[in-house]
Design an enzyme around this catalytic site. Structure first.
Site, PDB file in Angstrom:
ATOM      1  N   VAL A   9     -48.637  94.449  56.356  1.00  0.00           N
ATOM      2  CA  VAL A   9     -48.127  93.846  57.584  1.00  0.00           C
ATOM      3  C   VAL A   9     -49.023  92.670  57.928  1.00  0.00           C
ATOM      4  O   VAL A   9     -50.222  92.690  57.675  1.00  0.00           O
ATOM      5  CB  VAL A   9     -48.082  94.843  58.765  1.00  0.00           C
ATOM      6  CG1 VAL A   9     -47.034  95.913  58.537  1.00  0.00           C
ATOM      7  CG2 VAL A   9     -49.439  95.471  59.011  1.00  0.00           C
ATOM      8  N   SER A  10     -48.425  91.650  58.507  1.00  0.00           N
ATOM      9  CA  SER A  10     -49.193  90.442  58.783  1.00  0.00           C
ATOM     10  C   SER A  10     -49.159  90.022  60.236  1.00  0.00           C
ATOM     11  O   SER A  10     -49.872  89.113  60.632  1.00  0.00           O
ATOM     12  CB  SER A  10     -48.667  89.278  57.930  1.00  0.00           C
ATOM     13  OG  SER A  10     -47.292  89.064  58.189  1.00  0.00           O
TER      14      SER A  10
END
Length: 231
Positions: A9-10
């Site tokens: 996830v960013s």
């Protein structure tokens, strides 16, 4: 087949919403459905798609190279990379190891095998990679525009503050609770503790990450890197 999974996830939205838990469920369901044994899940939390910022991906590739698994599965191809060149480099690297790349998205599965008799597979995979790269560029553009508007109005304009800091009245200030956790991280690292051991100790002592309930080695590594660079 023994497989490892890589999930990433960013953004804060992904961390708080449909991110890591959904991705874990996706790769586990894929492994069960396809009769593979999922031996490890490598997690990258709150990082961009740049290769140099993804230590968990490096660990996953080392695991493949060391023979701990025969393939790697991602919940969706853009979790591997949102840059076409990087995507193709990573896929080629896995293939050179004699391993296989899988996607938990059924519609992507056929494009992860290069078939000389059907060059359209490679073409479609690269088109999908180009679309992901375009989407990433548009997200970055929207973020820059939003930050510029916020800065023009006099507010803090650079995204979520780093661990150890918080935004108060449009200004950055130290977060005492998080500063205590950072100090403990550095102390444990100086004592020779591994990243996973530091995670366990932080949770045991009640130190919490900025988001979520669990510490991840990638998060601790990023916090330590920033703290030492600022020292």
């Amino acid at each position: 087949m023994r497989v490892i999974a890589y999930i990433r996830v960013s953004t804060e939205k992904q961390l708080d919403g449909y991110g890591l838990d959904v991705q874990r469920d996706a790769v586990r369901a894929w492994a069960r459905t396809n009769g593979h044994r999922l031996v490890l899940i490598f997690t990258e939390e709150g990082v961009s798609g740049k290769l140099e910022e993804r230590p968990a991906l490096a660990e996953a590739l080392r695991a493949l190279k060391d023979g701990q698994a025969d393939g790697i599965v991602v919940p969706k191809l853009d979790r591997l990379a949102r840059d076409l060149v990087v995507q193709e480099q990573l896929i080629a690297e896995v293939w050179r190891m004699g391993a296989t790349v899988f996607s938990a998205v059924a519609s992507e599965a056929d494009y992860l095998v290069d078939d000389p008799a059907d060059p359209s597979r490679k073409l479609i995979r690269q088109v999908l990679g180009a679309v992901s790269e375009y989407e990433r560029a548009m997200i970055a553009l929207r973020l820059r525009s939003g930050r510029a508007r916020k800065a023009a109005s006099g507010g803090y304009a650079y995204g979520a503050p780093a661990y150890g800091q918080k935004a108060v009245d449009k200004e950055l200030t130290e977060d005492t609770r998080e500063q205590d956790a950072l100090a403990r991280m550095i102390e444990l690292a100086d004592d020779g503790k591994s990243l996973r051991e530091i995670c366990a100790e932080l949770e045991k002592e009640g130190h919490r990450p900025k988001r979520g309930d669990r510490w991840h080695p990638t998060t601790v590594n990023r916090c330590l890197t920033r703290a030492r660079a600022a020292a």
